[in-house]
Enzyme design. Structure first.
Site, PDB file in Angstrom:
ATOM      1  N   TYR A 101       0.861  -1.179   0.000  1.00  0.00           N
ATOM      2  CA  TYR A 101       0.000   0.000   0.000  1.00  0.00           C
ATOM      3  C   TYR A 101       0.898   1.230   0.000  1.00  0.00           C
ATOM      4  CZ  TYR A 101      -3.217   3.583   1.598  1.00  0.00           C
ATOM      5  OH  TYR A 101      -3.952   4.726   1.682  1.00  0.00           O
ATOM      6  N   GLU A 185      -3.376   7.338  -4.117  1.00  0.00           N
ATOM      7  CA  GLU A 185      -3.254   6.094  -3.366  1.00  0.00           C
ATOM      8  C   GLU A 185      -3.143   4.930  -4.340  1.00  0.00           C
ATOM      9  OE1 GLU A 185      -6.146   5.305   0.110  1.00  0.00           O
ATOM     10  OE2 GLU A 185      -6.772   3.935  -1.469  1.00  0.00           O
TER      11      GLU A 185
END
Ligand code: GDP
Ligand code: MN
Length: 376
Positions: A101, A185
């Site tokens: 992530y 993101e």
């Protein structure tokens, strides 16, 4: 404004971040052709601006073009957290060895940005962040210095990511800066068994203040799934459809939100949020009231106005106009206070419609509207 995954993917590609080959369509037949072009086996991904698509069944692998058409047909039209799927992205599948992530987000309190990264990316990231916060690194990024190679290496190291992710971290920062984003993101950023790093999913939130520079995205926030919300947007009203039975109209977002709470406190449920705004005129009030009354779920309507810039007599005039222009069948409870309240109240008294009730306090008005909505 949030972008769709495929738009984020295109931005990533334009800034040199490796992404799988992919195409978007709203048609199952075309999905079959696209799958053929991409080599047969594809990932079919719902394009909705919300996360958790994987868990909702909106991300599926299809073994061949015929399966891709079938899967696309199943995913198109699906509802994912209140978002209707209108398009799917078909992408070349990637073998995943590890999921990471990475993201940057504006940290308003700190007056800077924050890099957030974890070696345990994927669909369980919220769970990881909640139960083992130490597995998620948070590294402040100075807007003036940005993410240099050295900074990227620092972020990768803090999160336990392989060093070859640093290049993506630098480029992702470029996306944030060049595209006027408040958030970027990638989840998951993956490593393949061959050691390649690819962005398999992307989220980008463009700063609304930069729309003049980012006009190519148009006004996607004006796309509404709910027909009442679409009608409201067309009239320029700030309206959100809710699940209950008491229509709520007020001036100012804060007052309307408090009104929702007070209605709930009276044992009823609000059917909507409608803010007629500061300085609303009679036409805005009339439009808003007609809209709320057209909602079949609405059993009663509560109008709660505390006049500041908005004058209560203009609001009352709007109510009278709306009532005169339709056959009113649902009760209306009106609380007017503040600027020109006496004149507003007098206007409604003069009109004396049997279904329009005036109550001077917010609590009292909410209680009345709740009773009228819940007693048959
Ligand atoms: P989200 O659930 O809305 O975040 O959607 P994602 O695009 O992140 O997809 C959900 C999950 O599907 C990812 O975390 C991956 O595990 C998996 N996935 C997505 N694309 C691929 C792919 O090309 N190959 C494989 N094996 N899995 C994928
Ligand atoms: Mn994801």
């Amino acid at each position: 404004m949030d972008l769709y995954e495929h738009q984020a993917r295109d931005l990533f590609a334009a800034h040199g971040i490796p992404v799988p080959r992919a195409e978007v369509t709203g048609s199952p037949e075309e999905a079959r052709d696209i799958a053929r072009r991409l080599g047969g086996r594809v990932v079919v991904k719902a394009q909705v601006r919300t996360g958790g698509r994987g868990k909702a069944g909106g991300v599926r692998i299809a073994a061949d073009p015929v399966a891709a058409e079938l899967v696309a047909r199943q995913i198109l039209g699906m509802d994912i957290k209140g978002h209707t799927v209108r398009t799917v992205m078909l992408a070349q599948p990637v073998d995943i060895e590890a999921e990471f992530y990475v993201g940057y987000v504006l940290d308003r309190a700190a007056g800077g940005f924050l890099a957030i990264a974890s070696a345990e990316g994927g669909m369980e990231i919220e769970e990881v962040a909640a139960t083992r916060p130490e597995a998620v690194a948070r590294v402040p990024v100075s807007p003036a210095e940005g993410v240099t190679s050295a900074k990227a290496a620092e972020i990768a190291k803090a999160a336990g990511l392989p060093p070859q992710t640093a290049d993506v971290l630098v480029r992702l920062w470029e996306v944030l800066v060049r595209e006027d984003a408040l958030l970027v993101e990638v989840n998951p950023l993956v490593r393949t068994p061959q050691g390649r790093i690819l962005a398999l999913d992307g989220k980008v939130t463009v700063d609304d203040n930069a729309r003049f520079r980012q006009a190519r995205w148009g006004d996607q926030d004006a796309e509404h799934d709910d027909p009442l919300e679409a009608a409201a947007a067309a009239k320029g009203l700030h309206y959100v459809k809710l699940d209950g039975e008491v229509g709520v109209i007020g001036n100012g977002a804060g007052l309307v939100m408090s009104t929702l709470d007070v209605v709930a406190g009276c044992g009823a449920r609000p059917a909507d949020f409608l803010d007629i705004g500061g300085g609303a005129n009679a036409r805005v009030m009339a439009d808003g009231l007609s809209l709320v009354l057209s909602d079949p779920d609405v059993k009663s309507v509560l109008v709660n106005v505390f006049g500041g810039i908005t004058a209560c007599d203009a609001v009352a005039d709007g109510i009278v106009r709306a009532v005169d222009s339709m056959h009113l069948t649902k009760p209306l409870v009106v609380r007017l206070d503040g600027n020109n309240a006496a004149r507003g109240r007098a206007l409604l008294e003069e009109r004396a419609h049997p279904l329009v009730h005036q109550v001077p306090t917010m609590d009292g008005a909410a209680r009345r509207a709740a009773e009228l909505a819940t007693t048959p």
